[in-house]
Write a protein that holds these residues in place. Structure first.
Motif, PDB file in Angstrom:
ATOM      1  N   ALA A  69      -6.197   0.208  -9.949  1.00 25.37           N
ATOM      2  CA  ALA A  69      -6.192   0.124  -8.491  1.00 25.37           C
ATOM      3  C   ALA A  69      -6.483   1.506  -7.926  1.00 25.37           C
ATOM      4  O   ALA A  69      -5.685   2.422  -8.073  1.00 25.37           O
ATOM      5  CB  ALA A  69      -4.850  -0.382  -7.994  1.00 25.37           C
ATOM      6  N   LYS A  70      -7.637   1.655  -7.289  1.00 32.77           N
ATOM      7  CA  LYS A  70      -8.014   2.926  -6.683  1.00 32.77           C
ATOM      8  C   LYS A  70      -7.502   2.956  -5.253  1.00 32.77           C
ATOM      9  O   LYS A  70      -7.785   2.064  -4.457  1.00 32.77           O
ATOM     10  CB  LYS A  70      -9.526   3.103  -6.697  1.00 32.77           C
ATOM     11  CG  LYS A  70      -9.965   4.415  -6.058  1.00 32.77           C
ATOM     12  CD  LYS A  70     -11.410   4.702  -6.346  1.00 32.77           C
ATOM     13  CE  LYS A  70     -11.850   6.034  -5.812  1.00 32.77           C
ATOM     14  NZ  LYS A  70     -11.185   7.170  -6.405  1.00 32.77           N
ATOM     15  N   ALA A  71      -6.743   4.000  -4.951  1.00 29.82           N
ATOM     16  CA  ALA A  71      -6.206   4.157  -3.597  1.00 29.82           C
ATOM     17  C   ALA A  71      -7.244   4.845  -2.716  1.00 29.82           C
ATOM     18  O   ALA A  71      -7.737   5.922  -3.058  1.00 29.82           O
ATOM     19  CB  ALA A  71      -4.919   4.969  -3.633  1.00 29.82           C
ATOM     20  N   LEU A  72      -7.585   4.234  -1.618  1.00 32.89           N
ATOM     21  CA  LEU A  72      -8.519   4.811  -0.656  1.00 32.89           C
ATOM     22  C   LEU A  72      -7.764   5.699   0.329  1.00 32.89           C
ATOM     23  O   LEU A  72      -6.541   5.638   0.427  1.00 32.89           O
ATOM     24  CB  LEU A  72      -9.247   3.695   0.093  1.00 32.89           C
ATOM     25  CG  LEU A  72     -10.031   2.699  -0.767  1.00 32.89           C
ATOM     26  CD1 LEU A  72     -10.673   1.631   0.115  1.00 32.89           C
ATOM     27  CD2 LEU A  72     -11.083   3.415  -1.602  1.00 32.89           C
ATOM     28  N   ALA A  73      -8.506   6.506   1.067  1.00 33.45           N
ATOM     29  CA  ALA A  73      -7.892   7.405   2.053  1.00 33.45           C
ATOM     30  C   ALA A  73      -7.091   6.623   3.096  1.00 33.45           C
ATOM     31  O   ALA A  73      -6.097   7.113   3.624  1.00 33.45           O
ATOM     32  CB  ALA A  73      -8.965   8.246   2.731  1.00 33.45           C
ATOM     33  N   SER A  74      -7.504   5.389   3.340  1.00 32.93           N
ATOM     34  CA  SER A  74      -6.811   4.543   4.323  1.00 32.93           C
ATOM     35  C   SER A  74      -5.469   4.029   3.809  1.00 32.93           C
ATOM     36  O   SER A  74      -4.691   3.461   4.559  1.00 32.93           O
ATOM     37  CB  SER A  74      -7.698   3.338   4.666  1.00 32.93           C
ATOM     38  OG  SER A  74      -7.840   2.513   3.519  1.00 32.93           O
ATOM     39  N   GLY A  75      -5.224   4.212   2.508  1.00 40.48           N
ATOM     40  CA  GLY A  75      -4.002   3.686   1.898  1.00 40.48           C
ATOM     41  C   GLY A  75      -4.236   2.358   1.206  1.00 40.48           C
ATOM     42  O   GLY A  75      -3.407   1.899   0.418  1.00 40.48           O
ATOM     43  N   GLU A  76      -5.374   1.728   1.508  1.00 40.67           N
ATOM     44  CA  GLU A  76      -5.718   0.461   0.869  1.00 40.67           C
ATOM     45  C   GLU A  76      -6.039   0.708  -0.610  1.00 40.67           C
ATOM     46  O   GLU A  76      -6.577   1.756  -0.979  1.00 40.67           O
ATOM     47  CB  GLU A  76      -6.948  -0.135   1.565  1.00 40.67           C
ATOM     48  CG  GLU A  76      -7.421  -1.437   0.979  1.00 40.67           C
ATOM     49  CD  GLU A  76      -8.702  -1.945   1.621  1.00 40.67           C
ATOM     50  OE1 GLU A  76      -9.147  -3.027   1.217  1.00 40.67           O
ATOM     51  OE2 GLU A  76      -9.255  -1.258   2.516  1.00 40.67           O
ATOM     52  N   GLU A  77      -5.707  -0.250  -1.464  1.00 37.66           N
ATOM     53  CA  GLU A  77      -6.040  -0.167  -2.881  1.00 37.66           C
ATOM     54  C   GLU A  77      -7.106  -1.197  -3.206  1.00 37.66           C
ATOM     55  O   GLU A  77      -7.014  -2.344  -2.761  1.00 37.66           O
ATOM     56  CB  GLU A  77      -4.807  -0.403  -3.755  1.00 37.66           C
ATOM     57  CG  GLU A  77      -3.814   0.732  -3.700  1.00 37.66           C
ATOM     58  CD  GLU A  77      -2.697   0.579  -4.712  1.00 37.66           C
ATOM     59  OE1 GLU A  77      -2.529  -0.515  -5.296  1.00 37.66           O
ATOM     60  OE2 GLU A  77      -1.979   1.568  -4.927  1.00 37.66           O
TER      61      GLU A  77
END
Length: 120
Positions: free
Chosen positions: A53-61
């Protein structure tokens, strides 16, 4: 060799995205140079693949699939692009399999190390 990720500091293999028409194995070799200062001959045969699961800058994975390509290391740089943002460490295959957070990656490392010549 394992390196720390820049975001969480967990132990990982170098990985990244292919650029332009770059083959996936060539992208793996380039990323090993940029992230860990490693140069060598990359296998065209993947050792395996796993998801994380890659965490994006937005916090979304978002789920990311990683294809693992072995690299026979010929040169280890003293200076490399991401030296200031990562730690690299040589460890035994068994230790590497235990150090990574992703169980599937640990299995790939163990599988590869049981017979690395199959990827030559």
């Amino acid at each position: 060799m394992l390196i720390t990720s820049r975001d969480t500091g967990r132990w990982v293999l170098p990985k990244g995205w292919p650029e332009a028409k770059e083959l996936l194995c060539e992208a793996a070799a380039r990323e090993a140079g940029e992230e860990a200062g490693l140069r060598g001959t990359v296998s065209h045969h993947e050792a395996g693949r796993y998801f994380y699961a890659k965490a994006l800058a937005s916090g979304e994975e978002v789920p990311c699939e990683v294809l693992v390509f072995p690299l026979r290391v010929d040169k280890i740089a003293d200076r490399w692009k991401e030296k200031r943002s990562r730690i690299r460490k040589w460890v035994s295959p068994a230790e590497a399999a235990r150090m990574v957070n992703e169980p599937d990656l640990g299995q790939i490392i163990a599988y590869f190390c049981a017979d690395p010549h199959q990827f030559s």
